[in-house]
Design a protein around this motif. Structure first.
Motif, PDB file in Angstrom:
ATOM      1  N   TYR A  35       0.531  -1.384   0.965  1.00 27.09           N
ATOM      2  CA  TYR A  35      -0.035  -0.077   0.196  1.00 27.09           C
ATOM      3  C   TYR A  35       0.263   1.193  -0.037  1.00 27.09           C
ATOM      4  O   TYR A  35       2.018   1.045   0.308  1.00 27.09           O
ATOM      5  CB  TYR A  35      -1.204  -0.405   1.680  1.00 27.09           C
ATOM      6  CG  TYR A  35       0.172   0.379   2.670  1.00 27.09           C
ATOM      7  CD1 TYR A  35      -0.152   1.705   3.261  1.00 27.09           C
ATOM      8  CD2 TYR A  35       0.315  -0.867   3.443  1.00 27.09           C
ATOM      9  CE1 TYR A  35      -0.080   1.392   4.919  1.00 27.09           C
ATOM     10  CE2 TYR A  35       0.780  -0.811   4.507  1.00 27.09           C
ATOM     11  CZ  TYR A  35       0.970   0.386   4.846  1.00 27.09           C
ATOM     12  OH  TYR A  35       1.734   0.258   6.160  1.00 27.09           O
ATOM     13  N   GLN A  37       1.558   5.406   1.456  1.00 25.02           N
ATOM     14  CA  GLN A  37       1.313   6.472   2.474  1.00 25.02           C
ATOM     15  C   GLN A  37       1.531   7.776   1.766  1.00 25.02           C
ATOM     16  O   GLN A  37       2.702   7.939   1.520  1.00 25.02           O
ATOM     17  CB  GLN A  37       1.691   6.159   3.529  1.00 25.02           C
ATOM     18  CG  GLN A  37       1.626   6.887   4.497  1.00 25.02           C
ATOM     19  CD  GLN A  37       2.663   6.482   5.727  1.00 25.02           C
ATOM     20  OE1 GLN A  37       2.894   5.532   5.650  1.00 25.02           O
ATOM     21  NE2 GLN A  37       2.032   7.356   6.718  1.00 25.02           N
ATOM     22  N   LYS A  38       0.512   8.594   2.188  1.00 25.42           N
ATOM     23  CA  LYS A  38       0.243  10.061   1.565  1.00 25.42           C
ATOM     24  C   LYS A  38       1.515  10.803   2.789  1.00 25.42           C
ATOM     25  O   LYS A  38       0.469  10.987   3.976  1.00 25.42           O
ATOM     26  CB  LYS A  38      -0.394  10.756   0.853  1.00 25.42           C
ATOM     27  CG  LYS A  38      -0.615   9.880  -0.285  1.00 25.42           C
ATOM     28  CD  LYS A  38      -2.328  10.402  -1.051  1.00 25.42           C
ATOM     29  CE  LYS A  38      -3.259  10.400   0.622  1.00 25.42           C
ATOM     30  NZ  LYS A  38      -4.827  10.568  -0.243  1.00 25.42           N
ATOM     31  N   GLU A  41      -0.460  13.708   4.016  1.00 24.74           N
ATOM     32  CA  GLU A  41      -2.334  13.160   3.448  1.00 24.74           C
ATOM     33  C   GLU A  41      -2.980  14.242   2.278  1.00 24.74           C
ATOM     34  O   GLU A  41      -3.658  13.296   1.560  1.00 24.74           O
ATOM     35  CB  GLU A  41      -3.594  12.499   4.958  1.00 24.74           C
ATOM     36  CG  GLU A  41      -2.827  11.594   5.014  1.00 24.74           C
ATOM     37  CD  GLU A  41      -2.552  10.110   4.544  1.00 24.74           C
ATOM     38  OE1 GLU A  41      -3.755   9.701   3.457  1.00 24.74           O
ATOM     39  OE2 GLU A  41      -2.256   9.270   4.661  1.00 24.74           O
ATOM     40  N   THR A 119      -4.839   9.454  -9.833  1.00 21.59           N
ATOM     41  CA  THR A 119      -4.436   8.541  -9.922  1.00 21.59           C
ATOM     42  C   THR A 119      -3.290   7.972  -9.748  1.00 21.59           C
ATOM     43  O   THR A 119      -2.701   7.900 -11.212  1.00 21.59           O
ATOM     44  CB  THR A 119      -5.931   7.182 -10.141  1.00 21.59           C
ATOM     45  OG1 THR A 119      -6.599   7.848  -9.762  1.00 21.59           O
ATOM     46  CG2 THR A 119      -5.525   5.212  -9.837  1.00 21.59           C
ATOM     47  N   THR A 136      -3.478   5.006  -5.307  1.00 26.60           N
ATOM     48  CA  THR A 136      -3.663   5.841  -4.153  1.00 26.60           C
ATOM     49  C   THR A 136      -4.424   7.084  -4.989  1.00 26.60           C
ATOM     50  O   THR A 136      -3.784   7.635  -6.014  1.00 26.60           O
ATOM     51  CB  THR A 136      -3.006   6.249  -2.508  1.00 26.60           C
ATOM     52  OG1 THR A 136      -3.348   7.091  -1.872  1.00 26.60           O
ATOM     53  CG2 THR A 136      -2.057   7.161  -3.551  1.00 26.60           C
TER      54      THR A 136
END
Length: 210
Positions: A35, A37-38, A41, A119, A136
């Motif tokens: 996954y 992670q930003k 965010e 995206t 993400t």
């Protein structure tokens, strides 16, 4: 004891099916573990945005980053091949973006702009038959509009002028009262001195009033 041919065929098919399901489950589990992670965010305009990839295996062949719903040459930002002198190779979707890839699969987008929203997808090639993917959504916002700089100083100036004016009025009032008191005392003392002088000189008394 011999196993009938039909039974052997069914057993082989069942074993193959079980093995296929197990491999598929392992691949899905591996992809689910990958996954992005930003950081941060919710990026704002001109901020650096780190897309940190978590769950990357220790060894892999290469990875590709894409911007868009589809993953093909037209949406490829760059390819990263670890272990070579120039590991990052920019793609056609890179444009004027300033992006740096890292050996762990992550990427850094410098000075992100609202046009960079979209995206983001990463595809990590483990081997010729196994590719891990994650994606993400990124939304780069305009900076929060600040109040005009003239508002705060104007309000502060009005408040300061009000306070100073009140203090000045109070000081003036106190000064007037002090002046009146001092003047009254001085006049009283002068009058008493004049009366005493007349009496000591033997002249006719002068009415003295307080």
């Amino acid at each position: 004891m011999e196993i009938p041919m039909g039974t052997q065929g069914c057993f082989s098919k069942s074993l193959l099916l079980s093995a296929s399901i197990l491999v598929l489950w392992m691949l899905q589990g591996s992809q689910a573990a990958l996954y992005i992670q930003k950081i941060p965010e919710q990026p704002q305009k001109n901020q650096d945005l780190l897309l940190s990839v978590q769950g990357v295996p220790d060894t892999f062949q290469d990875f590709n980053w894409y911007l868009g719903e589809e993953t093909y040459g037209g949406t490829r930002l760059f390819t990263y091949i670890p272990g070579i002198q120039r590991p990052q190779r920019d793609g056609s979707a890179m444009g004027q973006r300033d992006i740096v890839g890292f050996p762990n699969g992550s990427m850094l987008l410098r000075r992100a702009q609202p046009t960079d929203s979209g995206t983001y997808q990463v595809a990590i090639t483990i081997n010729s038959e196994w590719t891990m993917k994650a994606k993400t959504e990124v939304q780069v916002a305009e900076k929060n509009k600040e109040l005009p700089s003239t508002h705060l100083p104007t309000n502060a100036g009005i408040l300061a002028a009000t306070i100073i004016g009140s203090l000045a009025a109070g000081a003036l009032l106190i000064s007037c009262i002090a002046y009146l008191l001092v003047t009254k005392n001085w006049r009283g003392q002068s009058h008493r001195v004049a009366c005493g002088a007349h009496l000591s000189a033997g002249t006719s008394p002068v009415p003295c009033f307080r």
